[in-house]
Design a protein around this motif. Sequence first.
Motif, PDB file in Angstrom:
ATOM      1  N   ALA A 113       0.837  -1.211   0.000  1.00 45.65           N
ATOM      2  CA  ALA A 113       0.000   0.000   0.000  1.00 45.65           C
ATOM      3  C   ALA A 113       0.860   1.246   0.000  1.00 45.65           C
ATOM      4  O   ALA A 113       0.559   2.244  -0.647  1.00 45.65           O
ATOM      5  N   GLY A 114       1.984   1.180   0.714  1.00 44.94           N
ATOM      6  CA  GLY A 114       2.863   2.339   0.749  1.00 44.94           C
ATOM      7  C   GLY A 114       3.517   2.632  -0.576  1.00 44.94           C
ATOM      8  O   GLY A 114       3.916   3.748  -0.864  1.00 44.94           O
ATOM      9  N   CYS A 115       3.652   1.613  -1.440  1.00 40.91           N
ATOM     10  CA  CYS A 115       4.304   1.786  -2.736  1.00 40.91           C
ATOM     11  C   CYS A 115       3.308   1.947  -3.876  1.00 40.91           C
ATOM     12  O   CYS A 115       3.713   2.071  -5.034  1.00 40.91           O
ATOM     13  N   ALA A 116       2.015   1.910  -3.584  1.00 37.22           N
ATOM     14  CA  ALA A 116       1.004   1.926  -4.651  1.00 37.22           C
ATOM     15  C   ALA A 116       1.024   3.252  -5.394  1.00 37.22           C
ATOM     16  O   ALA A 116       1.237   4.312  -4.802  1.00 37.22           O
ATOM     17  N   THR A 117       0.815   3.200  -6.734  1.00 37.69           N
ATOM     18  CA  THR A 117       0.720   4.424  -7.535  1.00 37.69           C
ATOM     19  C   THR A 117      -0.643   5.053  -7.326  1.00 37.69           C
ATOM     20  O   THR A 117      -1.630   4.358  -7.051  1.00 37.69           O
ATOM     21  N   PRO A 118      -0.726   6.376  -7.419  1.00 32.57           N
ATOM     22  CA  PRO A 118      -2.030   7.035  -7.240  1.00 32.57           C
ATOM     23  C   PRO A 118      -2.978   6.643  -8.365  1.00 32.57           C
ATOM     24  O   PRO A 118      -2.546   6.295  -9.468  1.00 32.57           O
ATOM     25  N   PRO A 119      -4.274   6.695  -8.112  1.00 28.62           N
ATOM     26  CA  PRO A 119      -5.250   6.327  -9.142  1.00 28.62           C
ATOM     27  C   PRO A 119      -5.143   7.285 -10.326  1.00 28.62           C
ATOM     28  O   PRO A 119      -4.775   8.459 -10.154  1.00 28.62           O
ATOM     29  N   PRO A 120      -5.417   6.820 -11.534  1.00 30.90           N
ATOM     30  CA  PRO A 120      -5.327   7.695 -12.711  1.00 30.90           C
ATOM     31  C   PRO A 120      -6.298   8.861 -12.607  1.00 30.90           C
ATOM     32  O   PRO A 120      -7.376   8.748 -12.029  1.00 30.90           O
ATOM     33  N   SER A 121      -5.885   9.999 -13.179  1.00 33.82           N
ATOM     34  CA  SER A 121      -6.738  11.188 -13.146  1.00 33.82           C
ATOM     35  C   SER A 121      -7.987  10.956 -13.980  1.00 33.82           C
ATOM     36  O   SER A 121      -7.926  10.371 -15.063  1.00 33.82           O
TER      37      SER A 121
END
Length: 560
Positions: free
Chosen positions: A18-26
């Motif tokens: 979870a700490g390395c997850a990429t942010p959700p696409p815009s």
Amino acid sequence: MKNLHSLPLAAAVALALAGCATPPPSPNTEINLVALNDLHGNLEATKFTYTSTGDTTPRTVMAGGIDTVAGALQQWRAEDRDLLLVGAGDMVGASPALSAMWADEPTLTALGMLGLTVTSVGNHEFDQGRNELLRQQKGGCHSPRPEKACQYELRYGGAQFGYLAANVIDASTRKTILPAYRVLEAKGVKIAFIGTVLKETAEVVAASGIAGLQFVDEADAVNRLLPELRAQGVNTFVVLIHQGGRTASDYDRQYCDDLEGDIVPVVKRFDPAIKLVISGHSHKGYLCKVDGKLVTQAQMGGHMMSRIKLVVDKATGGVVDINARNVVIEQGTFPAEPKAAAYLAALRERSNRELNKPVAKLAVPLVTRERDGKDESPLGNLVADATLAGGRPFGAQIAFMNTGGIRQNLEAGAGNVTSKGQVQAVLPFGNTLVVMNLTGAQLRALLEGQWVGDKVETRGLLQVSEGFTYRYDLRQPQGKRVSGMLLNGRPVADDASYRIVAASFLADGGDAFPVFAQGTNRVQTGIRDVDALVKYLQRREQDLKPAGLVAGQPRIGHVQ
């Protein structure tokens, strides 16, 4: 945060991931537009004076030119290859001789080189009539200007961009003469560009060229298209309208709220789903908000362009934000694009062979069209006198000229000799002279029509030929302002008939002077206004009275 070693293995792994997850696409995407309006065939850079927000000191630069415009676009496309170039009309018409002498075909070709996709028609696209506009769009050589069309290149293939005209209707078919809109796709977003021209176009172009056309309400023409576009899955709408306004704000102020003029009530009536209106016609630079809509304009002549960023919701296709700025296209700021520069150089070399031919010597280096607070200009008087001279063989006694038809000062080169190109720049429309009869009462009505209601000089006073004089008093009510009409010192009688000459645009009732259309015993002389001016300048030189000498008594008297 808890120590990972104290957590169960599965929980620790989940927390680390979870700490390395990429942010959700815009959910949004950005669409970049560049807008150009009122180029008027200005293929070369010209002087441009402006002030900007925070700096009231006027700055004069050389701006525009297709080589520099192309250079700016090349830079911006390097940032976004999906950038769309669009226009708001008057790409051609009232053009400098470099373009006008070839029926504006070089400008149309250059716009294709720039990558223009669509533009609304402007009123000047109708200067030579419907058939010429359609030829410019589709190609071919059958033109009302056979001496100019297909002369630069033997075959003209048509514009590589699309003209749009949602509110120009053929009265017989009830259909638009050109597409009302075009749907373009960028970054997966469908965008509808809807084009309109001012509904008063019929008042500012020659009636003979637009017979059978109706120019309907701009807002109605746009709004009725939205259901059709939504059915095609389009929810992003951009209006390209050749109508404009004015503001006291600088060209680069974001975002003014003081826009005035004819465009404002039109924008207020647009469907709320329309968030962006790209305008033209008034030759002003502005970025203004009207009822939550952004209204832009980029001055004229290629001096500036509007850079516009649309933020669109990918899911709905609706516009969620707009950012815009006007950029001065100053020479040196943007390096010339080689292909456009080479095209311009070749055009200039070939054109100058003809344009540099001497016409006549003037008395001064420049005859100005500026009136400097007066009712007449030196060039207005000169053109009116030349028009009268052209109509004399047909019995003409009085000539009229509209100020809007005089597009440039008459300049001269070495030895005060003016050239063919400099003369053509003054009268670029290619009007012919028309001679007719008007009564004294009709002449009075014509002159009274120079004012609308209580507005002072809304269209510019008509310039009149030598020998005809009158007075006006704006303190009097409309219809009673003109007095003292004299022709060669003798009173003009209401019931007498007088022989009048004017350019064909005016003779058809153009510039909202319908009295001209009432003229009887009309003669189409076939003499071009610019040819009459050339002949008159040459005769003045031969008579040792070169044009440009200080005029005599005022022809128009303003009663204070």
